[in-house]
Design a protein around this motif. Structure first.
Motif, PDB file in Angstrom:
ATOM      1  N   ALA A  59      -4.534  25.501  38.704  1.00  0.00           N
ATOM      2  CA  ALA A  59      -4.934  26.313  39.818  1.00  0.00           C
ATOM      3  C   ALA A  59      -6.712  26.319  39.735  1.00  0.00           C
ATOM      4  N   MET A  60      -7.036  26.685  38.491  1.00  0.00           N
ATOM      5  CA  MET A  60      -8.714  27.046  38.356  1.00  0.00           C
ATOM      6  C   MET A  60      -9.391  25.490  38.608  1.00  0.00           C
ATOM      7  N   ALA A  61      -8.817  24.562  38.203  1.00  0.00           N
ATOM      8  CA  ALA A  61      -9.437  23.178  38.218  1.00  0.00           C
ATOM      9  C   ALA A  61      -9.313  22.861  39.869  1.00  0.00           C
ATOM     10  N   ALA A  62      -8.268  23.169  40.311  1.00  0.00           N
ATOM     11  CA  ALA A  62      -7.941  22.741  41.839  1.00  0.00           C
ATOM     12  C   ALA A  62      -9.027  23.461  42.762  1.00  0.00           C
ATOM     13  N   ILE A  63      -9.386  24.645  42.307  1.00  0.00           N
ATOM     14  CA  ILE A  63     -10.142  25.424  43.298  1.00  0.00           C
ATOM     15  C   ILE A  63     -11.865  24.603  43.044  1.00  0.00           C
ATOM     16  N   ILE A  64     -12.026  24.154  41.890  1.00  0.00           N
ATOM     17  CA  ILE A  64     -13.450  23.624  41.661  1.00  0.00           C
ATOM     18  C   ILE A  64     -13.226  22.313  42.611  1.00  0.00           C
ATOM     19  N   LYS A  65     -12.162  21.418  42.411  1.00  0.00           N
ATOM     20  CA  LYS A  65     -12.179  20.169  42.884  1.00  0.00           C
ATOM     21  C   LYS A  65     -11.610  20.138  44.372  1.00  0.00           C
ATOM     22  N   GLY A  66     -11.076  21.063  44.963  1.00  0.00           N
ATOM     23  CA  GLY A  66     -10.788  21.046  46.245  1.00  0.00           C
ATOM     24  C   GLY A  66      -9.199  20.478  46.586  1.00  0.00           C
ATOM     25  N   TYR A  67      -8.342  21.196  45.913  1.00  0.00           N
ATOM     26  CA  TYR A  67      -6.990  20.693  45.904  1.00  0.00           C
ATOM     27  C   TYR A  67      -6.310  21.946  46.134  1.00  0.00           C
ATOM     28  N   LYS A  68      -4.790  21.862  46.650  1.00  0.00           N
ATOM     29  CA  LYS A  68      -4.015  22.914  46.970  1.00  0.00           C
ATOM     30  C   LYS A  68      -2.968  22.789  45.847  1.00  0.00           C
ATOM     31  N   CYS A  69      -2.167  23.828  45.591  1.00  0.00           N
ATOM     32  CA  CYS A  69      -1.278  24.095  44.551  1.00  0.00           C
ATOM     33  C   CYS A  69      -0.093  24.789  45.057  1.00  0.00           C
ATOM     34  N   ILE A  70       1.155  24.045  44.516  1.00  0.00           N
ATOM     35  CA  ILE A  70       2.267  24.878  44.657  1.00  0.00           C
ATOM     36  C   ILE A  70       3.149  24.797  43.284  1.00  0.00           C
ATOM     37  N   PHE A  71       3.631  25.987  42.735  1.00  0.00           N
ATOM     38  CA  PHE A  71       4.055  25.884  41.537  1.00  0.00           C
ATOM     39  C   PHE A  71       5.490  26.455  41.545  1.00  0.00           C
ATOM     40  N   THR A  72       6.445  25.778  40.727  1.00  0.00           N
ATOM     41  CA  THR A  72       7.650  26.428  40.588  1.00  0.00           C
ATOM     42  C   THR A  72       7.874  27.049  39.083  1.00  0.00           C
ATOM     43  N   THR A  73       8.389  28.180  38.845  1.00  0.00           N
ATOM     44  CA  THR A  73       8.424  28.699  37.577  1.00  0.00           C
ATOM     45  C   THR A  73      10.018  29.274  37.643  1.00  0.00           C
ATOM     46  N   THR A  74      10.384  30.030  36.469  1.00  0.00           N
ATOM     47  CA  THR A  74      11.514  30.697  36.216  1.00  0.00           C
ATOM     48  C   THR A  74      11.451  31.916  36.277  1.00  0.00           C
ATOM     49  N   ASP A  75      12.592  32.790  36.491  1.00  0.00           N
ATOM     50  CA  ASP A  75      12.839  34.062  36.686  1.00  0.00           C
ATOM     51  C   ASP A  75      12.831  34.725  35.545  1.00  0.00           C
ATOM     52  N   LYS A  76      12.559  34.124  34.078  1.00  0.00           N
ATOM     53  CA  LYS A  76      12.324  34.908  33.098  1.00  0.00           C
ATOM     54  C   LYS A  76      10.998  35.014  32.714  1.00  0.00           C
ATOM     55  N   GLN A  77      10.050  34.380  33.379  1.00  0.00           N
ATOM     56  CA  GLN A  77       8.379  34.581  33.194  1.00  0.00           C
ATOM     57  C   GLN A  77       8.215  35.882  33.626  1.00  0.00           C
ATOM     58  N   SER A  78       7.199  36.328  32.901  1.00  0.00           N
ATOM     59  CA  SER A  78       6.559  37.688  33.220  1.00  0.00           C
ATOM     60  C   SER A  78       5.900  37.860  34.569  1.00  0.00           C
ATOM     61  N   LYS A  79       6.111  38.826  35.225  1.00  0.00           N
ATOM     62  CA  LYS A  79       5.512  39.160  36.484  1.00  0.00           C
ATOM     63  C   LYS A  79       3.935  38.978  36.595  1.00  0.00           C
ATOM     64  N   GLU A  80       3.333  39.134  35.654  1.00  0.00           N
ATOM     65  CA  GLU A  80       1.664  39.161  35.070  1.00  0.00           C
ATOM     66  C   GLU A  80       1.519  37.568  35.397  1.00  0.00           C
ATOM     67  N   LYS A  81       2.171  36.509  34.811  1.00  0.00           N
ATOM     68  CA  LYS A  81       2.007  35.276  35.089  1.00  0.00           C
ATOM     69  C   LYS A  81       1.855  34.621  36.673  1.00  0.00           C
ATOM     70  N   VAL A  82       3.014  35.249  37.239  1.00  0.00           N
ATOM     71  CA  VAL A  82       3.162  34.747  38.601  1.00  0.00           C
ATOM     72  C   VAL A  82       2.333  35.300  39.272  1.00  0.00           C
ATOM     73  N   ASP A  83       1.957  36.751  39.071  1.00  0.00           N
ATOM     74  CA  ASP A  83       0.654  37.365  39.980  1.00  0.00           C
ATOM     75  C   ASP A  83      -0.456  36.603  39.527  1.00  0.00           C
ATOM     76  N   ALA A  84      -0.769  36.211  38.667  1.00  0.00           N
ATOM     77  CA  ALA A  84      -2.007  35.634  38.193  1.00  0.00           C
ATOM     78  C   ALA A  84      -2.150  34.058  39.027  1.00  0.00           C
ATOM     79  N   LEU A  85      -0.999  33.453  39.022  1.00  0.00           N
ATOM     80  CA  LEU A  85      -1.162  32.146  39.749  1.00  0.00           C
ATOM     81  C   LEU A  85      -1.405  32.446  41.237  1.00  0.00           C
ATOM     82  N   ARG A  86      -0.700  33.517  41.798  1.00  0.00           N
ATOM     83  CA  ARG A  86      -1.070  33.720  43.175  1.00  0.00           C
ATOM     84  C   ARG A  86      -2.517  34.361  43.399  1.00  0.00           C
TER      85      ARG A  86
END
Length: 453
Positions: free
Chosen positions: A79-106
């Motif tokens: 996501a960080m690289a996409a911002i610099i380089k001009g791409y969009k991002c869609i990520f899939t993750t699992t429901d065991k991952q911490s909420k903080e990780k999901v919030d950070a991606l958003r």
């Protein structure tokens, strides 16, 4: 000196000697602190490498969409690289991952789709399958596939390995890494073994993952697979980035040992890291008899503790899973110190005047309201007074007309701190359901009694 963009700050992370958690290990133990990368994890390295290689090959075109299944850290780097380089991002993750990780991606503008953990990789609901389907459906999209994309390992062969070799002045004897996609351990290990074939590369695995048995027997045993809590390491399949020829052995670590060691690293070394670092150190302690005083061990600390605030750094979360000893008072210990009294309730169909009489007789100010034996609300003196001042004829109305939301429910392992925070002007008590389904009540008086007792 300045950098042209944030991506140029990736790498050259510090190597720090551990002194307290490793005191029983007869070797020098150094931690490679990957949290100093701008995305706070080692995954920044391979995320940028995968993107740049895809740009060179033409797989990723200007204005494209990056689609990836990620536990959070790779997504952050992408996501960080996409911002610099001009791409969009869609990520899939699992429901065991911490909420903080999901919030950070958003927070980085990515779209995140949360998928169930407890399904086979081939299941159409899995985060692997959903990301593959989206790649087919979304125009001008590219899926890095960090598991099988060898740019992942190559990033560590080009960066992480040389850094460790230079920082230890070639004295490293052992590399210890939690293994997930396999890119870090395989790429770093390959470089280091080319410099010195005697260097041992140890992979840390988790119970519920297939790596250890496959390394030792060559068998991918589906019976080894079951859900686990530890994040960032272990898999239920064999990623192409895991080079079993590079890895000398695997050591499995329990969810509990990994979680508690994660906290210990922060408390004893002052280094705020995530779950895989806890696994790596716990695994190293299990292997300490294989080490000598002259050995120099490098352990990768993958990511930052801020992504685990609701999990490994949350005492209630640890208690709910039985990971934390009962040092503080909990609902269970408060109830054990309380006199064994029957909880008083009133059915929602009873009249308000009956409720008043019951509360006066028992000298109580609030009472749980039930419907067919289930607690559905509560009735307080203040609720009754307010209702009758507005409409005195409500005396004969059913309790359910004026009841309010019920007392909060907690489980037997909930800490006294959490219980105290739930008791306030609106709630004079909490309800507890024990292992047999019996409902108990804890009031402020019960907490005071437990502390003073």
């Amino acid at each position: 000196m300045w950098y042209n963009n944030i991506l140029e700050t990736i790498g050259n992370t510090p190597l720090v000697k551990l002194n307290n958690i490793t005191k029983d290990i007869p070797a020098i133990v150094l931690a490679k602190i990957e949290t100093t990368n701008p995305g706070n994890s080692i995954k920044d390295r391979m995320a940028v490498k995968m993107i740049e290689d895809a740009e060179r090959s033409g797989k990723l075109k200007p204005g494209g969409t990056i689609i990836e299944g990620t536990s959070g850290n790779t997504g952050m780097g992408l996501a960080m690289a996409a911002i610099i380089k001009g791409y969009k991002c869609i990520f899939t993750t699992t429901d065991k991952q911490s909420k903080e990780k999901v919030d950070a991606l958003r927070a980085f503008g990515a779209e995140v789709i949360v998928c169930p953990t407890n399904v086979e990789p081939e299941d159409p609901r899995s985060y692997y399958s959903v990301s593959s389907r989206l790649e087919r459906e979304v125009p001008n999209s590219w899926k890095p596939n960090q598991y099988d994309n060898l740019s992942n390992s190559q990033a560590h062969y080009e960066q992480t390995g040389p850094e460790i070799w230079e920082q230890t002045e070639g004295k490293i004897t052992h590399l210890v890494v939690g293994v997930g996609t396999g890119g870090t351990i395989s790429g770093t290990g390959k470089y280091l073994k080319e410099k010195n074939p005697d260097i041992k590369v140890w992979g840390i695995d988790t119970y519920g993952s297939v790596f250890k048995k496959y390394k030792e027997t060559g068998i991918l045993d589906k019976n080894e697979i079951y859900p686990y809590i530890t994040e960032g390491i272990g898999e239920d399949f064999l990623p192409k980035n895991v080079d079993f020829d590079i890895i000398d052995l695997f050591e499995k670590v329990t969810d509990k040992d990994a979680a508690l060691m994660t906290r210990d690293i922060a408390r004893k070394e002052g280094i705020f890291v995530g779950n895989s670092a806890g696994s790596a150190i716990a695994g190293l302690l299990q292997l300490k008899d294989k080490l000598k005083p002259e050995d120099v061990v490098v352990v990768i600390f993958h990511d930052h503790g801020s992504r685990y605030m609701g999990k490994m750094y949350n005492e209630d979360w640890l208690r709910e899973r039985g990971f934390l000893k009962d040092e503080k008072l909990t609902a269970r210990s408060i109830l054990q110190k309380k006199e064994n009294t029957e909880i008083i309730t009133i059915d929602c169909e009873k009249t308000i005047i009956e409720a008043i009489n019951n509360m006066n007789t028992l000298n109580i100010s609030q009472i749980p309201v039930t419907q067919k034996g289930m607690v559905v609300g509560k009735l307080a003196e203040g609720d009754i007074l307010k209702a009758l001042l507005e409409n005195p004829s409500l005396k004969s109305a059913p309790v359910e007309q004026i009841m309010t939301a019920g007392f909060p429910f907690v489980d037997m392992n909930t800490s006294i701190d959490r219980i105290s925070s739930l008791i306030n002007k609106e709630n004079s008590a909490v309800l507890v359901e024990d292992e047999e389904g019996k409902i108990e009540i804890i009031t402020q008086y019960d907490i005071i009694n437990a502390i003073s007792g």
